[in-house]
Design an enzyme around this catalytic site. Sequence first.
Site, PDB file in Angstrom:
ATOM      1  N   CYS A   1     -28.823  -2.887 -30.825  1.00  0.00           N
ATOM      2  CA  CYS A   1     -29.759  -3.693 -31.615  1.00  0.00           C
ATOM      3  C   CYS A   1     -30.950  -4.141 -30.761  1.00  0.00           C
ATOM      4  O   CYS A   1     -31.719  -3.281 -30.325  1.00  0.00           O
ATOM      5  CB  CYS A   1     -29.026  -4.862 -32.274  1.00  0.00           C
ATOM      6  SG  CYS A   1     -30.015  -5.612 -33.585  1.00  0.00           S
TER       7      CYS A   1
ATOM      8  N   HIS B   1     -25.179  -2.321 -35.467  1.00  0.00           N
ATOM      9  CA  HIS B   1     -24.136  -2.999 -34.676  1.00  0.00           C
ATOM     10  C   HIS B   1     -22.830  -2.221 -34.786  1.00  0.00           C
ATOM     11  O   HIS B   1     -22.081  -2.388 -35.767  1.00  0.00           O
ATOM     12  CB  HIS B   1     -23.954  -4.419 -35.188  1.00  0.00           C
ATOM     13  CG  HIS B   1     -25.053  -5.335 -34.795  1.00  0.00           C
ATOM     14  ND1 HIS B   1     -25.048  -6.037 -33.599  1.00  0.00           N
ATOM     15  CD2 HIS B   1     -26.220  -5.645 -35.411  1.00  0.00           C
ATOM     16  CE1 HIS B   1     -26.160  -6.760 -33.509  1.00  0.00           C
ATOM     17  NE2 HIS B   1     -26.893  -6.532 -34.586  1.00  0.00           N
TER      18      HIS B   1
ATOM     19  N   GLU C   1     -20.153  -2.733 -33.311  1.00  0.00           N
ATOM     20  CA  GLU C   1     -19.047  -3.701 -33.269  1.00  0.00           C
ATOM     21  C   GLU C   1     -18.819  -4.370 -34.624  1.00  0.00           C
ATOM     22  O   GLU C   1     -17.823  -5.058 -34.824  1.00  0.00           O
ATOM     23  CB  GLU C   1     -19.298  -4.746 -32.165  1.00  0.00           C
ATOM     24  CG  GLU C   1     -20.324  -5.806 -32.478  1.00  0.00           C
ATOM     25  CD  GLU C   1     -21.772  -5.352 -32.325  1.00  0.00           C
ATOM     26  OE1 GLU C   1     -22.009  -4.148 -32.105  1.00  0.00           O
ATOM     27  OE2 GLU C   1     -22.659  -6.209 -32.458  1.00  0.00           O
TER      28      GLU C   1
HETATM   29  N1  LIG Z   1     -30.483  -8.677 -35.085  1.00  0.00           N
HETATM   30  C1  LIG Z   1     -31.425  -8.698 -34.133  1.00  0.00           C
HETATM   31  O1  LIG Z   1     -31.184  -9.073 -33.015  1.00  0.00           O
HETATM   32  C2  LIG Z   1     -32.803  -8.257 -34.531  1.00  0.00           C
HETATM   33  C3  LIG Z   1     -33.645  -7.792 -33.391  1.00  0.00           C
HETATM   34  C4  LIG Z   1     -35.124  -7.923 -33.675  1.00  0.00           C
HETATM   35  N2  LIG Z   1     -35.556  -9.336 -33.541  1.00  0.00           N
HETATM   36  C5  LIG Z   1     -35.413  -7.415 -35.083  1.00  0.00           C
HETATM   37  O2  LIG Z   1     -35.628  -8.227 -35.974  1.00  0.00           O
HETATM   38  O3  LIG Z   1     -35.453  -6.223 -35.327  1.00  0.00           O
END
Ligand SMILES: NC(=O)CC[C@H](N)C(=O)O
Length: 206
Positions: free
Chosen positions: A80, A186, A188
């Site tokens: 991510c 993600h 996980e």
């Molecule tokens: N879930 C997150 O950490 C998002 C990462 C980043 N800030 C985004 O919005 O794409």
Amino acid sequence: MIAIVDYGIGNLGSIANMLKKVGAKCYFARSIIDIKKAEKIILPGVGHFSSGMKALQQSKLIPVIEDRIFNDNIPILGICLGMQLMSDSSEESNEKGLGWIPGKVKRFSNLYEDISIRVPHMGWNRVEAQKDSPLINDFEEKSKFYFVHSYYYECKNQKDVLLTTQYGVEFASAIQKGNIMGAQFHPEKSHKYGMKLMKNFSGLGN
Ligand SMILES: NC(=O)CC[C@H](N)C(=O)O
């Protein structure tokens, strides 16, 4: 052993739990020594690009991580925000990225031609392989993963795109340049599909 970089950002516990479920040994890496002994590295990340980059810089771990991935060629997986930090830059921040895989991180628009989408992209979505990689070995045709993000990675070089996903725009949901990999979703939080990816990652280089 897989070192999960602990720089104060990211949900390390759930990553560690999934790695344990797939039989992989892991530990939280907080020091230079921790990174020096790693066989593989996971760079987690949740939140704002600026916070992530600043925290990683403050950890003083960037030089040793770069030594391991560029000189020792050990595998690294960014998850991510951890993947987004591998870019040259992000529209979310004025901070420069790590520049490990050429590209920039762009914000989703709410409207693509005649398709309006909600931002953030939040929920399950499918992926399409753009090249072969041991990271996606034995993926089921219907593999899907859990996403929560408002920005996406636009690779400078198409050959670095591993998986794509459709959300208003077709974006890179996973990237790979040699031993450097990233997943926008993600794993996980992606049940058996995420377990498969984490199992594949844990088996790299063995
Ligand atoms: N879930 C997150 O950490 C998002 C990462 C980043 N800030 C985004 O919005 O794409």
